[in-house]
Design an enzyme around this catalytic site. Structure first.
Site, PDB file in Angstrom:
ATOM      1  N   GLU A  87       0.822  -1.211   0.000  1.00  0.00           N
ATOM      2  CA  GLU A  87       0.000   0.000   0.000  1.00  0.00           C
ATOM      3  C   GLU A  87       0.859   1.266   0.000  1.00  0.00           C
ATOM      4  O   GLU A  87       0.513   2.261  -0.623  1.00  0.00           O
ATOM      5  CB  GLU A  87      -0.979   0.008   1.176  1.00  0.00           C
ATOM      6  N   TYR A 119      -6.467   6.505   4.066  1.00  0.00           N
ATOM      7  CA  TYR A 119      -6.651   5.409   3.106  1.00  0.00           C
ATOM      8  C   TYR A 119      -5.843   4.175   3.529  1.00  0.00           C
ATOM      9  O   TYR A 119      -6.377   3.063   3.616  1.00  0.00           O
ATOM     10  CB  TYR A 119      -6.235   5.848   1.680  1.00  0.00           C
ATOM     11  N   ASP A 155     -10.391   4.992  -2.329  1.00  0.00           N
ATOM     12  CA  ASP A 155      -9.360   5.636  -3.137  1.00  0.00           C
ATOM     13  C   ASP A 155     -10.045   6.276  -4.349  1.00  0.00           C
ATOM     14  O   ASP A 155     -11.277   6.274  -4.444  1.00  0.00           O
ATOM     15  CB  ASP A 155      -8.259   4.649  -3.541  1.00  0.00           C
ATOM     16  N   CYS A 190     -14.223   0.398 -14.845  1.00  0.00           N
ATOM     17  CA  CYS A 190     -14.818   1.731 -14.766  1.00  0.00           C
ATOM     18  C   CYS A 190     -13.701   2.764 -14.629  1.00  0.00           C
ATOM     19  O   CYS A 190     -13.592   3.472 -13.647  1.00  0.00           O
ATOM     20  CB  CYS A 190     -15.782   1.806 -13.579  1.00  0.00           C
ATOM     21  N   CYS A 250     -18.296  -0.041 -20.220  1.00  0.00           N
ATOM     22  CA  CYS A 250     -19.628  -0.396 -19.724  1.00  0.00           C
ATOM     23  C   CYS A 250     -20.126  -1.702 -20.343  1.00  0.00           C
ATOM     24  O   CYS A 250     -20.926  -2.407 -19.734  1.00  0.00           O
ATOM     25  CB  CYS A 250     -20.608   0.735 -20.000  1.00  0.00           C
ATOM     26  N   CYS A 277     -19.161  -4.367 -18.002  1.00  0.00           N
ATOM     27  CA  CYS A 277     -19.345  -4.081 -16.573  1.00  0.00           C
ATOM     28  C   CYS A 277     -20.335  -5.074 -15.956  1.00  0.00           C
ATOM     29  O   CYS A 277     -21.382  -5.355 -16.541  1.00  0.00           O
ATOM     30  CB  CYS A 277     -19.852  -2.654 -16.400  1.00  0.00           C
ATOM     31  N   CYS A 291     -26.650   1.072 -13.280  1.00  0.00           N
ATOM     32  CA  CYS A 291     -25.653   2.135 -13.067  1.00  0.00           C
ATOM     33  C   CYS A 291     -26.366   3.451 -13.323  1.00  0.00           C
ATOM     34  O   CYS A 291     -26.884   3.697 -14.425  1.00  0.00           O
ATOM     35  CB  CYS A 291     -24.480   1.978 -14.031  1.00  0.00           C
TER      36      CYS A 291
HETATM   37  S1  SF4 Z   1     -21.802   0.759 -16.245  1.00  0.00           S
HETATM   38 FE1  SF4 Z   1     -21.395   2.383 -14.763  1.00  0.00          FE
HETATM   39  S2  SF4 Z   1     -20.116   1.411 -13.196  1.00  0.00           S
HETATM   40 FE2  SF4 Z   1     -20.071   0.077 -15.002  1.00  0.00          FE
HETATM   41  S3  SF4 Z   1     -18.250   0.751 -16.191  1.00  0.00           S
HETATM   42 FE3  SF4 Z   1     -20.020   1.874 -16.982  1.00  0.00          FE
HETATM   43  S4  SF4 Z   1     -20.022   3.791 -15.834  1.00  0.00           S
HETATM   44 FE4  SF4 Z   1     -18.744   2.349 -14.687  1.00  0.00          FE
END
Ligand code: SF4
Length: 288
Positions: free
Chosen positions: A34, A117, A135, A187, A194, A197, A202
């Site tokens: 870290e 952190y 973070d 992200c 996305c 994801c 979202c």
């Molecule tokens: S859907 Fe939302 S959380 Fe997922 S990568 Fe895209 S912006 Fe990020």
């Protein structure tokens, strides 16, 4: 709300094989990672971390090393004050905590070099505690997925915000790691992916990706900065086992003598470099 089943399922499948996340890594070794990962990419940290924990696997082993050896082993990771603080942290853990890294956030915060952190990262990643770890990656995922914003500046509410998302059960630490991993690999700040994801909901995506209302931070320039000059001067000292003359240091940066003097002064003030009685220069602890 971020569904933990979606996030944890994705993390199981897609997590990077980071050496400091493997079973058997000790809290001290997590703590070292870290320190090194602050403002430094994984690829640069990995070889230095591997060599470091092989050479100094415990706080007491690190504390017994000289400050100069620690600065040498830090190599070109940058921000070398971190190396000095890590050494001081090892000394404090040996002196005050019997060579055992504390597990609670408050005690961790009392150690040199450990801020909000890092204290929570160690409590969560090394001791599997249910504490929010925030973070820039986590802050960004939460801003987007939960609040529908492109990104978010650091704020006093961050910890409560993320704490409210953590599962109540033993999955909480893994959820924190997975959230950070999602921000680091999917992200991302500039090009969120996305399409792959794991989050089915979202808020930012649903809202049609509204633009950021605050200006993103500009990437910090390195070339020509005092940081670069400090790095050049330290390179000279790391490459010499004995103190060097001022002239030997001066050739490391000839373009701007005032900047070179300023950089050297700051290294002396930071205690990373010291001057010998005969006017030469050495890494901390090697000046005789
Ligand atoms: S859907 Fe939302 S959380 Fe997922 S990568 Fe895209 S912006 Fe990020």
């Amino acid at each position: 709300m971020i569904p933990s089943t979606e996030l944890l399922g994705w993390y199981e499948r897609e997590q990077r094989d980071l050496p400091w996340r493997r079973p058997g890594v000790t809290p001290w070794q997590v703590l070292v990672s870290e320190f090194m990962l602050q403002q430094t990419p994984v690829a640069r940290v990995e070889p230095i971390w591997q060599a470091w924990v092989a050479r100094w696997p415990t706080p007491s082993a690190t504390a017994a090393a000289s400050a100069a050896d620690v600065l040498r082993a830090w190599g070109k990771l940058g921000y070398p004050r971190r190396a000095k603080r890590l050494h001081e942290c090892a000394v404090a853990i040996v002196g005050e905590h019997d060579d055992v890294v504390p597990s609670d956030v408050e005690t961790l915060l009392s150690l040199p070099g450990i801020g909000a952190y890092t204290a929570r990262a160690v409590a969560c990643f090394a001791y599997r505690q249910r504490v929010p770890v925030v973070d820039t990656n986590v802050r960004r995922v939460v801003a987007r997925a939960v609040h529908g914003r492109a990104d978010s500046a650091s704020s006093a509410r961050d910890l409560d915000d993320v704490a409210a998302l953590l599962p109540d059960d033993a999955d909480a630490p893994r959820f924190s790691i997975a959230l950070m991993e999602l921000g680091a690999t999917v992200c991302t700040a500039r090009s969120p992916r996305c399409g792959i994801c794991p989050l089915s909901v979202c808020a930012w995506r649903s809202a049609g990706y509204p633009a950021a209302t605050t200006q993103s931070r500009r990437t910090q320039r390195y070339a020509g900065t005092d940081r670069q000059v400090r790095g050049r001067l330290l390179d000279v000292l790391r490459g010499n086992d004995s103190p060097v003359t001022r002239a030997e240091l001066d050739i490391a940066w000839l373009t701007d003598t005032a900047q070179r003097d300023r950089a050297l002064d700051s290294l002396l003030v930071d205690g990373l470099v010291e001057q010998t009685a005969d006017g030469r220069f050495a890494l901390a602890g090697e000046g005789g």
